[in-house]
Design an enzyme around this catalytic site. Structure first.
Site, PDB file in Angstrom:
ATOM      1  N   TRP A 160       0.800  -1.078  -0.265  1.00 15.04           N
ATOM      2  CA  TRP A 160      -0.041  -0.199  -0.136  1.00 15.04           C
ATOM      3  C   TRP A 160       0.729   0.996   0.336  1.00 15.04           C
ATOM      4  O   TRP A 160       1.604   1.179   1.110  1.00 15.04           O
ATOM      5  CB  TRP A 160      -1.347  -0.299   1.501  1.00 15.04           C
ATOM      6  CG  TRP A 160      -1.656   1.781   1.080  1.00 15.04           C
ATOM      7  CD1 TRP A 160      -2.863   1.621   0.791  1.00 15.04           C
ATOM      8  CD2 TRP A 160      -1.946   1.695   2.893  1.00 15.04           C
ATOM      9  NE1 TRP A 160      -3.247   2.629   1.068  1.00 15.04           N
ATOM     10  CE2 TRP A 160      -3.146   2.909   2.274  1.00 15.04           C
ATOM     11  CE3 TRP A 160      -1.547   1.685   3.721  1.00 15.04           C
ATOM     12  CZ2 TRP A 160      -3.758   3.677   3.520  1.00 15.04           C
ATOM     13  CZ3 TRP A 160      -1.519   2.836   5.276  1.00 15.04           C
ATOM     14  CH2 TRP A 160      -2.386   3.754   5.318  1.00 15.04           C
ATOM     15  N   ASP A 241      -0.308  -5.125  10.168  1.00 11.63           N
ATOM     16  CA  ASP A 241      -1.337  -3.963   9.194  1.00 11.63           C
ATOM     17  C   ASP A 241      -2.700  -5.127   9.139  1.00 11.63           C
ATOM     18  O   ASP A 241      -2.575  -6.216   8.024  1.00 11.63           O
ATOM     19  CB  ASP A 241      -0.975  -2.840   8.411  1.00 11.63           C
ATOM     20  CG  ASP A 241      -2.258  -2.482   7.833  1.00 11.63           C
ATOM     21  OD1 ASP A 241      -3.305  -2.094   8.440  1.00 11.63           O
ATOM     22  OD2 ASP A 241      -1.721  -1.053   6.935  1.00 11.63           O
ATOM     23  N   LYS A 277     -12.908  -1.208   6.452  1.00  5.70           N
ATOM     24  CA  LYS A 277     -14.059  -1.863   5.122  1.00  5.70           C
ATOM     25  C   LYS A 277     -14.855  -2.821   5.831  1.00  5.70           C
ATOM     26  O   LYS A 277     -15.530  -2.767   5.051  1.00  5.70           O
ATOM     27  CB  LYS A 277     -12.685  -2.181   3.991  1.00  5.70           C
ATOM     28  CG  LYS A 277     -11.247  -2.073   4.372  1.00  5.70           C
ATOM     29  CD  LYS A 277     -10.834  -0.915   3.160  1.00  5.70           C
ATOM     30  CE  LYS A 277      -9.783   0.248   3.343  1.00  5.70           C
ATOM     31  NZ  LYS A 277      -9.245   0.567   2.200  1.00  5.70           N
TER      32      LYS A 277
HETATM   33  N1  KET Z   1      -3.475  -0.150   5.525  1.00  7.92           N
HETATM   34  C1  KET Z   1      -3.861  -0.852   4.755  1.00  7.92           C
HETATM   35  C2  KET Z   1      -3.053  -2.134   3.437  1.00  7.92           C
HETATM   36  C3  KET Z   1      -4.928  -0.596   3.445  1.00  7.92           C
HETATM   37  O1  KET Z   1      -4.692  -0.901   2.280  1.00  7.92           O
HETATM   38  C4  KET Z   1      -5.481   1.203   3.712  1.00  7.92           C
HETATM   39  C5  KET Z   1      -6.057   1.327   3.144  1.00  7.92           C
HETATM   40  C6  KET Z   1      -5.551   1.168   5.505  1.00  7.92           C
HETATM   41  C7  KET Z   1      -4.288   0.299   5.948  1.00  7.92           C
HETATM   42  C8  KET Z   1      -6.022   2.589   5.789  1.00  7.92           C
HETATM   43  O2  KET Z   1      -7.368   2.517   5.316  1.00  7.92           O
HETATM   44  P1  KET Z   1      -7.680   3.416   6.857  1.00  7.92           P
HETATM   45  O3  KET Z   1      -9.088   3.885   6.060  1.00  7.92           O
HETATM   46  O4  KET Z   1      -6.644   4.227   7.511  1.00  7.92           O
HETATM   47  O5  KET Z   1      -8.030   2.399   8.064  1.00  7.92           O
HETATM   48  N2  KET Z   1      -6.895   1.541   2.044  1.00  7.92           N
HETATM   49  C9  KET Z   1      -6.964   2.467   0.356  1.00  7.92           C
HETATM   50  C10 KET Z   1      -7.049   3.557   1.226  1.00  7.92           C
HETATM   51  C11 KET Z   1      -6.360   4.388   1.206  1.00  7.92           C
HETATM   52  O6  KET Z   1      -5.617   4.531   0.345  1.00  7.92           O
HETATM   53  O7  KET Z   1      -6.444   5.241   2.086  1.00  7.92           O
HETATM   54  C12 KET Z   1      -7.038   2.014  -0.435  1.00  7.92           C
HETATM   55  O8  KET Z   1      -5.593   1.381  -0.991  1.00  7.92           O
HETATM   56  O9  KET Z   1      -7.621   2.335  -1.621  1.00  7.92           O
END
Ligand code: KET
Length: 428
Positions: A160, A241, A277
């Site tokens: 990510w 994570d 998610k």
């Molecule tokens: N870790 C991973 C691996 C991840 O893909 C995301 C979000 C997050 C943490 C953080 O999510 P949060 O909303 O802070 O709980 N990924 C998606 C959104 C983004 O980039 O913020 C994505 O990859 O599209």
């Protein structure tokens, strides 16, 4: 700064200053930031910005990993609606403690470490509510820098994109470890094991607990056992994570398997949990950071330090999302509704994987698209080049990250044919 405050105090003392002097004062003030260049667009959230700016009625957003229903609409889960009904007008909106909601944390630990975990009973886990998964990772990175200032973090290739920003801003040096094997579109297990062996003893590794983003490729259970064993030999610290618990298999309990294997092996671990998610609480920013310690005393100390990092940054975390999560996970009926709804989201995505692959095959694509259905979680790491992605965007108004990642959560019965046709056009 001194010049600016002189200019400012000048302005307050002499309100009828001549326009030319006023302009000069403004110019002085603005030149303070004259060297600030626009930041580069975020590779993921920048895609959403571009999508929103496109007036085309055909546009499709498969960029950000955010679930849509089959009508392409954001989904508020029924369990969330019910929890919100219970909150509205009944619960107050006082500050939470610096470490966040105790109930929410308790329930989060059960999800990650197991309902009957001895570690929870023994109070060995230092845990705080965090600003979703991102905030949990960032708190950990800051903690790592503060208490192990000479340590580094090993991050998989690819990962990510924001992982790099998080540890960069926390000033923790980053090392890459092998993960994906582009030719086989699978895991480069030999490369991964080599990098684990070759890292200095006691290294920090960031691991995706399940549904690896962006590749959709996870180690098998057997491979996780080997990884855990090698971590033990090398005394590495695993930081998980876990942003997609429930999205890999449809069952949050099964998706915690990698973590449970490490726990069985007696590791100390760190874990970032997110409800963005799996509860659809994207904008609520609710998550949990936990660090498994040697004993209760250590856990108390670590938690107090995590709170100390949070206090000057945002003081205490937001209350609403934490209430929603703790109400759902605390109520057996709401919890089973949640489990059903998570499975529903995961199943719809699996259905769209099959549909996308079948559509591409029907169009006569000579390429192999097996990986669309072999990969798991929210994303399909398609193998398309940045140039092919640019064509999808420019010619077909399809928005996705330039690494070729398709967010399957944005694919619907209505747009899957259009998407397949466009992918076929740019890859044939
Ligand atoms: N870790 C991973 C691996 C991840 O893909 C995301 C979000 C997050 C943490 C953080 O999510 P949060 O909303 O802070 O709980 N990924 C998606 C959104 C983004 O980039 O913020 C994505 O990859 O599209």
């Amino acid at each position: 700064m001194a010049a600016l405050s002189r200019a400012a105090s000048c302005l307050t003392r002499r309100p009828q200053m001549q326009p030319s002097r006023l302009q000069a004062a403004r110019a002085m003030a603005s030149s303070l930031f004259g060297h600030v260049e626009p930041a580069p667009k975020d590779p993921i959230l920048g895609v959403t910005e571009a999508y929103l700016a496109d007036p085309s009625p055909d546009k499709v957003n498969v960029g950000v990993g955010a679930y849509r229903d089959d009508n392409g609409k954001p989904l508020v889960l029924d369990c969330v609606r019910e929890a919100e009904r219970r909150i509205a007008g009944n619960l107050n909106m006082e500050y939470l403690p610096m470490g966040g909601s105790v109930k929410m944390i308790e329930e989060s630990l059960k999800l990650a470490y197991g309902e009957d975990s001895e570690l929870i009973k023994d109070k060995r886990i230092a845990a705080v509510q965090a600003l979703s998964g991102t905030g949990a990772c960032r708190l950990f990175a800051d903690f790592q820098k503060r208490f192990l200032p000479d340590s580094q973090i090993y991050i998989p290739t690819p990962t990510w994109s924001n992982h790099h920003n998080i540890w960069r801003d926390a000033q923790v040096p980053q090392k890459a470890y092998t993960y994906y094997h582009p030719e086989s579109r699978g895991l480069d297990f030999a490369g991964l094991m080599n990098d684990i062996k070759n890292a200095p003893d006691g290294s920090f590794f960031m691991l995706h607990a399940c549904a690896h983003n962006p590749t959709g490729v996870d180690p098998t259970e057997e491979q996780w056992r080997e990884i855990s064993h090698q971590f033990k030999v090398k005394k590495h610290f695993p930081f998980f994570d876990m942003a997609y618990q429930g999205f890999a298999s449809g069952d949050p309990e099964r998706d915690a398997k990698a973590i449970r294997i490490f726990l069985e092996d007696g590791h100390q671990i760190g874990c970032a949990q997110s409800y963005a998610k799996n509860m659809g609480l994207y904008g609520q920013r609710v998550g949990c950071l936990s660090i498994l310690c040697e004993d209760e005393m250590q856990a108390v100390a670590v938690k107090s330090q995590l709170q100390q990092i949070a206090r000057p940054m945002y003081s205490n975390p937001p209350v609403h999302g934490a209430l929603v999560v703790s109400i759902i996970l605390n109520d057996p009926e709401l919890k089973s509704l949640w489990l059903k709804e998570v499975k529903g989201m995961a199943d719809r995505i699996i259905g769209m994987r099959t549909a996308l692959k079948e559509n591409l095959e029907k169009l006569g694509s000579s390429l192999s698209w097996e990986h669309i259905t072999n990969q798991i979680g929210m994303f399909c790491y398609s193998g398309m080049t940045p140039e092919q992605v640019d064509r999808l965007t420019n010619e077909f108004h399809i928005y996705m990250t330039r690494n070729g990642r398709i967010s399957m959560a944005g694919v619907t019965t209505r747009n899957v044919g259009y998407l397949a046709n466009a992918i076929h056009e740019v890859t044939k």
